[in-house]
Design an enzyme around this catalytic site. Structure first.
Site, PDB file in Angstrom:
ATOM      1  N   GLU A 152      10.463  -4.729   4.716  1.00  0.00           N
ATOM      2  CA  GLU A 152      10.570  -6.122   4.257  1.00  0.00           C
ATOM      3  C   GLU A 152      10.280  -6.218   2.756  1.00  0.00           C
ATOM      4  OE1 GLU A 152       8.929  -5.050   6.871  1.00  0.00           O
ATOM      5  OE2 GLU A 152       9.014  -6.467   8.550  1.00  0.00           O
TER       6      GLU A 152
ATOM      7  N   LYS B  70       0.850  -1.202   0.000  1.00  0.00           N
ATOM      8  CA  LYS B  70       0.000   0.000   0.000  1.00  0.00           C
ATOM      9  C   LYS B  70       0.886   1.252   0.000  1.00  0.00           C
ATOM     10  CE  LYS B  70      -3.712   2.038   2.761  1.00  0.00           C
ATOM     11  NZ  LYS B  70      -4.625   1.819   3.887  1.00  0.00           N
TER      12      LYS B  70
ATOM     13  N   GLY C  88      -5.009  -2.360   5.303  1.00  0.00           N
ATOM     14  CA  GLY C  88      -4.178  -3.477   4.835  1.00  0.00           C
ATOM     15  C   GLY C  88      -4.835  -4.832   5.035  1.00  0.00           C
ATOM     16  N   ARG C  89      -5.306  -5.096   6.245  1.00  0.00           N
ATOM     17  CA  ARG C  89      -5.867  -6.422   6.552  1.00  0.00           C
ATOM     18  C   ARG C  89      -7.281  -6.607   5.984  1.00  0.00           C
ATOM     19  NH1 ARG C  89      -4.904  -3.270  10.767  1.00  0.00           N
ATOM     20  NH2 ARG C  89      -6.574  -2.593  12.160  1.00  0.00           N
TER      21      ARG C  89
ATOM     22  N   GLU D 204      -4.958  -7.646  15.027  1.00  0.00           N
ATOM     23  CA  GLU D 204      -4.499  -6.300  14.693  1.00  0.00           C
ATOM     24  C   GLU D 204      -5.673  -5.321  14.799  1.00  0.00           C
ATOM     25  OE1 GLU D 204      -0.803  -5.267  11.982  1.00  0.00           O
ATOM     26  OE2 GLU D 204      -2.593  -5.519  10.765  1.00  0.00           O
TER      27      GLU D 204
ATOM     28  N   HIS E   4      -4.835 -34.473  17.337  1.00  0.00           N
ATOM     29  CA  HIS E   4      -3.759 -35.355  17.805  1.00  0.00           C
ATOM     30  C   HIS E   4      -2.638 -34.566  18.454  1.00  0.00           C
ATOM     31  CE1 HIS E   4      -5.565 -38.854  15.826  1.00  0.00           C
ATOM     32  NE2 HIS E   4      -6.061 -37.916  15.030  1.00  0.00           N
TER      33      HIS E   4
ATOM     34  N   LYS F   3       9.165  -1.126  14.542  1.00  0.00           N
ATOM     35  CA  LYS F   3       9.718  -0.740  13.239  1.00  0.00           C
ATOM     36  C   LYS F   3      10.738   0.382  13.407  1.00  0.00           C
ATOM     37  CE  LYS F   3       5.697  -1.399  10.188  1.00  0.00           C
ATOM     38  NZ  LYS F   3       4.756  -0.664   9.367  1.00  0.00           N
TER      39      LYS F   3
END
Ligand code: G6Q
Length: 544
Positions: free
Chosen positions: A216, A210, A271-272, A357, A388, A508
Site C-alpha cells: 500500500e 519500517k 510497528g504499532r 494485533e 445516541h 498479503k
C-alpha cells in the site's frame, strides 16, 4: 521462562479465580456499593496525574487479591524487567521490545546486545527536531523556492495510525499554517482526496515504512512521486519534496530518496509501538519539537510507574488484569473505549491495532493452542455521539461490554456550558451502567405495567473512568503508555507473543497472487467462490 510453560488454567490462582467467580458472578454493583459505601475511594488509583476509578467493576478485595496472585504466578514482574532490560521477549521474531527506549531521557542507558541504544534515539530525535523547525520556519523550501505548506504522511498500520491519532489528538497544539494529511489506503481515492486541492510546489511527502516494501505504502509513494513530478517537472525536485522514515536504507535509496533525508529506527521498535520513533515525524512537524518531547516525557512517566509501582497501585497492571477477568471469567467478547474528548476521536481506532494485533493470538509462546480466551475486540467512538446510537445495546442488550471512559477536567476550548454538559454525560453513563433502574423504580414513576419491563435497566455493567486534568502532549503520552502496558500485562497472563503479527501475512501473500490474475488475466486456480468473484470483476470492469 520455564514457569511460563505451565498451563494457565492449571495455575492455582486461576482455579481460585474460577471458584471465586462462581461466588460473585451474580453480585450486583448496587449491593457492592451498599455494603461498602467507600469503594469509590478505595478502588481508585492515581499515577502521574491519571486518576483511574475502577470501583464500578464487578470485583471485590478478594477478586483483586487473586488477580494479583495470578500476575505473580505468571511471572509478570520478571517479564516487565526482561522488557526493560532489552531481552528478546518477542520470541517468534527473536527481537527485543524496546519502545520504552524511544522515550528514555538523554543520559539513560538501555542495552540491546550490549549496545546502549539511547544515544542513537536522541541523535534521531535531534535530526527530526532540526528538520521540523526548518519546515515550520520556512527555511526548508520546496524545489521552486516556495514554502512547504502541506505535509502528507504516507504509511499504513503502525506507520499511520499512531501519527494520525496523535495529530488529531494534539491538533490544538499544531501549527495551523500547515495542512497535515495522511494517506494509508491502497484505494486511490485516499490519495486523490488528500491531494486534490494541494499544490505540488508547496507539498512535502513523508514516506513512513519500517520495511519500505509494504504494498500500500509503496504504491501510494510511487503515485505521490508521479503527482509531484507532473507538477514540478524536474527529477531534482524529489530531494526537496520527499523524506523517508524507515529501517531499510537500501530500499529508500532505490526509491530515489536521498538517504540524507531519511530518518531511521530499529528492529526493536514494533510497528504499532512506533509513534515515538521517527514514525512520529509528521506529529513533530505539526506540533513542534518541544511539544513532541513533552509527549515523550508523558510516556516515560508511565513507563517508570509501570516498572516500579507495586501491582496494587499500578494502573496498567490493574487495567490489564480487569480485562483478563471479564474476558476469561465472564466471557465478555469486547471492550468499549469512549473518550469524552473530541480531539481523541481516532484513539479507539489506534487502540484497535494496539490491542488486537498484539493480543489476537491463538497459541502460547511455546506454540501450544490456548484453552482459554485471549485478546478481546476493542471498539469505540468519542462521547457523547455514541450515546445516541449504540449505547442502547450496552445498557439493555444481552451482552456484557466492559467500558473505558476517558475524560478531562478542563477543556481546551471553553465554550459556555459545553464542558460541564459533556462531563455530566460521562459520569451519568458510568452511573447508569453500574446501577441501572429497577422495575420498582420504573413503576414508582407511574409507568404502566405493560411498559415497565421495557424501561428497566438491569445495571451491573462494569466500567472504568480515567480522569486527567487536560489533554496536553504529555497527557496523551501517558494515556497511550497506559494502554501499551495494559496490553503487555494481558499478554503475559495469556502467555502469548504480543509483539508479532503473523496473522496478517496470509492475506498479503494471497493478494500478491491475485494481482497478476486481475491485471493479466492469468488462469484461475482458486476455490469456486474466489474464481467466480475474480471472473465477475474482470468482466464487469471491462463492461463498465
Ligand atoms: C504493526 C504491524 C503493521 C505495520 C504495517 C506497516 O505492528 O507490523 O501494522 O506497521 O504493516 O509496515 P511498514 O512500516 O513496514 O510499512
Amino acid at each position: 521462562m520455564a514457569e511460563q510453560t505451565a498451563g494457565l488454567t492449571q495455575r492455582p490462582a486461576w482455579k481460585l479465580l474460577q471458584e471465586h467467580y462462581e461466588k460473585i458472578r451474580n453480585l450486583h454493583l448496587r449491593e457492592m456499593f451498599r455494603d461498602d459505601p467507600g469503594r469509590g475511594e478505595y478502588f481508585a488509583v492515581e499515577a502521574a496525574g491519571l486518576y483511574l476509578d475502577y470501583s464500578k467493576h464487578r470485583v471485590t478485595d478478594e477478586t483483586m487479591r487473586l488477580l494479583f496472585a495470578l500476575a505473580d504466578e505468571c511471572g509478570l514482574r520478571a517479564r516487565i524487567d526482561a522488557m526493560f532490560a532489552g531481552e528478546k521477549i518477542n520470541l517468534t521474531e527473536k527481537r527485543a521490545v524496546l519502545h520504552i527506549a524511544l522515550r528514555a531521557p538523554r543520559g539513560e542507558s538501555i542495552k540491546v546486545d550490549g549496545e546502549d541504544v539511547v544515544p542513537a534515539v536522541h541523535e534521531v530525535l535531534d535530526r527530526m527536531a532540526d528538520f521540523s523547525r526548518r519546515i515550520r520556519d520556512g527555511s526548508w523550501q520546496g524545489h521552486t523556492g516556495r514554502r512547504i505548506r502541506n505535509v502528507i504522511n504516507i504509511g499504513i498500520g503502525g506507520s499511520d495510525l499512531g501519527p494520525v491519532m496523535a495529530y488529531e489528538a494534539l491538533r490544538y497544539y499544531s501549527d495551523r499554517n500547515l495542512t497535515v494529511r495522511f494517506v494509508s489506503n491502497v484505494d486511490g481515492t485516499d490519495f486523490a482526496e488528500a491531494t486534490r486541492d494541494l499544490d505540488p510546489a508547496e507539498t512535502l511527502f513523508i514516506i513512513s515504512s519500517k520495511t519500505f516494501t509494504t504494498l500500500e505504502t509503496m504504491t501510494n509513494a510511487r503515485t505521490a512521486r508521479e503527482w509531484s513530478l507532473a507538477g514540478l517537472r524536474d527529477e531534482n525536485a524529489i530531494a526537496k519534496h520527499f523524506v523517508a522514515v524507515s529501517t531499510n536504507a537500501a530500499e529508500v535509496a532505490k526509491f530515489g530518496i536521498d538517504t540524507r533525508n531519511m530518518f531511521g529506527f530499529w528492529d526493536w521498535v514494533g510497528g504499532r509501538y512506533s509513534m515515538d520513533s521517527a514514525i512520529g515525524l509528521s506529529t513533530m512537524v505539526a506540533i513542534g519539537p518541544e511539544n513532541f518531547r513533552a509527549m515523550l516525557s508523558g510516556f516515560h512517566a508511565i513507563d517508570e510507574h509501570f516498572r516500579t509501582a507495586p501491582p496494587e497501585r499500578n494502573l496498567p497492571v490493574i487495567m490489564g488484569l480487569l480485562s483478563v477477568w471479564y474476558n476469561d471469567f465472564f466471557g465478555a467478547q469486547t471492550v468499549g473505549v469512549f473518550p469524552y474528548e473530541q480531539y481523541l476521536k481516532r484513539f479507539p481506532a489506534y487502540l484497535q491495532q494496539l490491542t488486537m494485533e498484539s493480543n489476537g493470538k491463538h497459541v502460547t509462546l511455546d506454540g501450544r493452542h490456548v484453552d482459554y480466551q485471549t485478546g478481546p475486540i476493542f471498539w469505540g467512538e468519542p462521547g457523547t455521539n455514541g450515546q445516541h446510537s449504540f449505547y442502547q445495546l450496552i445498557h439493555q442488550g444481552t451482552k456484557l461490554i466492559p467500558c473505558d471512559f476517558i475524560a478531562f477536567c478542563r477543556t481546551l476550548n471553553p465554550l459556555g456550558r459545553h464542558h460541564d454538559l459533556l462531563i455530566a454525560n460521562v459520569f451519568a453513563q458510568a452511573e447508569a451502567l453500574a446501577f441501572g433502574k429497577t422495575l420498582e423504580q420504573v413503576k414508582a414513576e407511574g409507568t404502566p405495567d405493560w411498559l415497565a419491563p421495557h424501561r428497566v435497566c438491569e445495571g451491573n455493567r462494569p466500567s472504568t473512568v480515567i480522569l486527567a486534568d487536560q489533554l496536553t502532549p504529555e497527557t496523551l503520552g501517558k494515556l497511550v503508555a497506559l494502554y501499551e502496558h495494559s496490553v503487555f500485562t494481558q499478554g503475559v497472563i495469556w502467555n502469548i507473543d504480543s509483539f508479532d503479527q503473523w496473522g496478517v501475512e496470509l492475506g498479503k501473500v494471497l493478494a500478491q497472487k491475485i494481482i497478476p490474475e486481475l491485471e493479466g488475466g492469468a488462469p484461475l486456480r482458486h476455490d469456486s467462490s474466489t474464481n467466480r468473484l475474480i471472473e465477475r470483476y474482470r468482466n464487469r470492469r471491462a463492461a463498465c
